[in-house]
Scaffold this motif. Sequence first.
Motif, PDB file in Angstrom:
ATOM      1  N   MET A   3      18.564  -0.623 -27.026  1.00  0.00           N
ATOM      2  CA  MET A   3      18.051   0.714 -26.747  1.00  0.00           C
ATOM      3  C   MET A   3      16.534   0.696 -26.884  1.00  0.00           C
ATOM      4  O   MET A   3      15.969  -0.113 -27.623  1.00  0.00           O
ATOM      5  CB  MET A   3      18.642   1.725 -27.735  1.00  0.00           C
ATOM      6  N   THR A   4      15.911   1.572 -26.168  1.00  0.00           N
ATOM      7  CA  THR A   4      14.466   1.754 -26.255  1.00  0.00           C
ATOM      8  C   THR A   4      14.184   3.232 -26.103  1.00  0.00           C
ATOM      9  O   THR A   4      15.099   4.046 -25.979  1.00  0.00           O
ATOM     10  CB  THR A   4      13.720   0.910 -25.191  1.00  0.00           C
ATOM     11  N   GLN A   5      12.919   3.566 -26.111  1.00  0.00           N
ATOM     12  CA  GLN A   5      12.541   4.960 -25.917  1.00  0.00           C
ATOM     13  C   GLN A   5      11.259   5.038 -25.130  1.00  0.00           C
ATOM     14  O   GLN A   5      10.581   4.040 -24.928  1.00  0.00           O
ATOM     15  CB  GLN A   5      12.400   5.688 -27.249  1.00  0.00           C
ATOM     16  N   GLY A   6      10.962   6.218 -24.678  1.00  0.00           N
ATOM     17  CA  GLY A   6       9.752   6.430 -23.914  1.00  0.00           C
ATOM     18  C   GLY A   6       9.526   7.910 -23.718  1.00  0.00           C
ATOM     19  O   GLY A   6      10.161   8.741 -24.364  1.00  0.00           O
ATOM     20  N   VAL A   7       8.610   8.216 -22.819  1.00  0.00           N
ATOM     21  CA  VAL A   7       8.269   9.604 -22.548  1.00  0.00           C
ATOM     22  C   VAL A   7       8.171   9.795 -21.041  1.00  0.00           C
ATOM     23  O   VAL A   7       7.627   8.948 -20.333  1.00  0.00           O
ATOM     24  CB  VAL A   7       6.923  10.006 -23.204  1.00  0.00           C
ATOM     25  N   SER A  59      15.566   1.897 -18.606  1.00  0.00           N
ATOM     26  CA  SER A  59      15.745   3.289 -18.206  1.00  0.00           C
ATOM     27  C   SER A  59      14.463   3.909 -17.660  1.00  0.00           C
ATOM     28  O   SER A  59      14.519   4.823 -16.839  1.00  0.00           O
ATOM     29  CB  SER A  59      16.274   4.119 -19.377  1.00  0.00           C
ATOM     30  N   GLY A  60      13.309   3.426 -18.096  1.00  0.00           N
ATOM     31  CA  GLY A  60      12.052   3.942 -17.560  1.00  0.00           C
ATOM     32  C   GLY A  60      11.979   3.757 -16.058  1.00  0.00           C
ATOM     33  O   GLY A  60      11.594   4.674 -15.320  1.00  0.00           O
ATOM     34  N   ALA A  61      12.376   2.589 -15.586  1.00  0.00           N
ATOM     35  CA  ALA A  61      12.386   2.317 -14.141  1.00  0.00           C
ATOM     36  C   ALA A  61      13.381   3.227 -13.433  1.00  0.00           C
ATOM     37  O   ALA A  61      13.110   3.715 -12.326  1.00  0.00           O
ATOM     38  CB  ALA A  61      12.717   0.852 -13.880  1.00  0.00           C
ATOM     39  N   ARG A  62      14.534   3.476 -14.055  1.00  0.00           N
ATOM     40  CA  ARG A  62      15.530   4.346 -13.429  1.00  0.00           C
ATOM     41  C   ARG A  62      15.009   5.786 -13.309  1.00  0.00           C
ATOM     42  O   ARG A  62      15.219   6.448 -12.294  1.00  0.00           O
ATOM     43  CB  ARG A  62      16.842   4.299 -14.206  1.00  0.00           C
ATOM     44  N   ILE A  63      14.332   6.262 -14.342  1.00  0.00           N
ATOM     45  CA  ILE A  63      13.766   7.621 -14.296  1.00  0.00           C
ATOM     46  C   ILE A  63      12.695   7.704 -13.210  1.00  0.00           C
ATOM     47  O   ILE A  63      12.687   8.633 -12.393  1.00  0.00           O
ATOM     48  CB  ILE A  63      13.197   8.032 -15.669  1.00  0.00           C
ATOM     49  N   ARG A  74       3.332  15.027  -9.818  1.00  0.00           N
ATOM     50  CA  ARG A  74       2.482  14.102 -10.563  1.00  0.00           C
ATOM     51  C   ARG A  74       3.252  13.811 -11.846  1.00  0.00           C
ATOM     52  O   ARG A  74       3.600  14.738 -12.572  1.00  0.00           O
ATOM     53  CB  ARG A  74       1.139  14.729 -10.906  1.00  0.00           C
ATOM     54  N   TYR A  75       3.545  12.544 -12.092  1.00  0.00           N
ATOM     55  CA  TYR A  75       4.300  12.220 -13.293  1.00  0.00           C
ATOM     56  C   TYR A  75       3.972  10.816 -13.787  1.00  0.00           C
ATOM     57  O   TYR A  75       3.424   9.989 -13.054  1.00  0.00           O
ATOM     58  CB  TYR A  75       5.811  12.350 -13.069  1.00  0.00           C
ATOM     59  N   GLU A  76       4.317  10.592 -15.045  1.00  0.00           N
ATOM     60  CA  GLU A  76       4.247   9.263 -15.651  1.00  0.00           C
ATOM     61  C   GLU A  76       5.501   9.074 -16.485  1.00  0.00           C
ATOM     62  O   GLU A  76       6.001  10.014 -17.098  1.00  0.00           O
ATOM     63  CB  GLU A  76       3.027   9.132 -16.563  1.00  0.00           C
ATOM     64  N   VAL A  77       5.974   7.859 -16.494  1.00  0.00           N
ATOM     65  CA  VAL A  77       7.096   7.476 -17.342  1.00  0.00           C
ATOM     66  C   VAL A  77       6.624   6.279 -18.151  1.00  0.00           C
ATOM     67  O   VAL A  77       6.053   5.337 -17.593  1.00  0.00           O
ATOM     68  CB  VAL A  77       8.344   7.067 -16.508  1.00  0.00           C
ATOM     69  N   THR A  78       6.842   6.332 -19.453  1.00  0.00           N
ATOM     70  CA  THR A  78       6.549   5.173 -20.296  1.00  0.00           C
ATOM     71  C   THR A  78       7.847   4.668 -20.900  1.00  0.00           C
ATOM     72  O   THR A  78       8.787   5.445 -21.118  1.00  0.00           O
ATOM     73  CB  THR A  78       5.559   5.505 -21.431  1.00  0.00           C
TER      74      THR A  78
END
Length: 165
Positions: A3-7, A59-63, A74-78
């Motif tokens: 598991m990981t996390q991001g924003v 999951s970041g890539a999937r989002i 306009r968005y960013e996913v980390t």
Amino acid sequence: MDMTQGVLFVHSAPRALCPHIEWAAGGAIGAQARFDWTPQPAAPGLVRAEVCWRAPAGSGARIASALRGWDSLRYEVTEEPSAGVDGGRWSHTPDLGIYHAVTDTAGNILVPEDRIRSVMERAAGDPAKFSSEMATALGEAWDEELDAFRHAGEGAPVRWLTKVG
């Protein structure tokens, strides 16, 4: 499964897209999503939201992929690094499209060796060309365009989105 996390930072979106963004982002990681939307001061008439997420690595890539089709966003996913998996950052603007970078544990962009060699080859000894190519490799144009939107969101509420099961 690590598991990981991001924003997910939705820096600006038309209000009509909000439920669709929630559905797409939640669906990308198998979670129910409800964002706290607030006005985006840098773009009157648009809204913004920040959502922290926890899900399997990748999951970041999937989002980012789930949101890619909406050119008005306009968005960013980390995504933070996890065991055996690099971190990442995906940035999107209507004018520039999407940019992806691998990141280290401190969030710094890592430019792979092959990319640096390609930059050196294209620059052919021209310092100005080298500088321009490296700026592209580091995503500077995306940072410049998103900077006003990032600052407008300082102190905004953040919600957690966690994969169920």
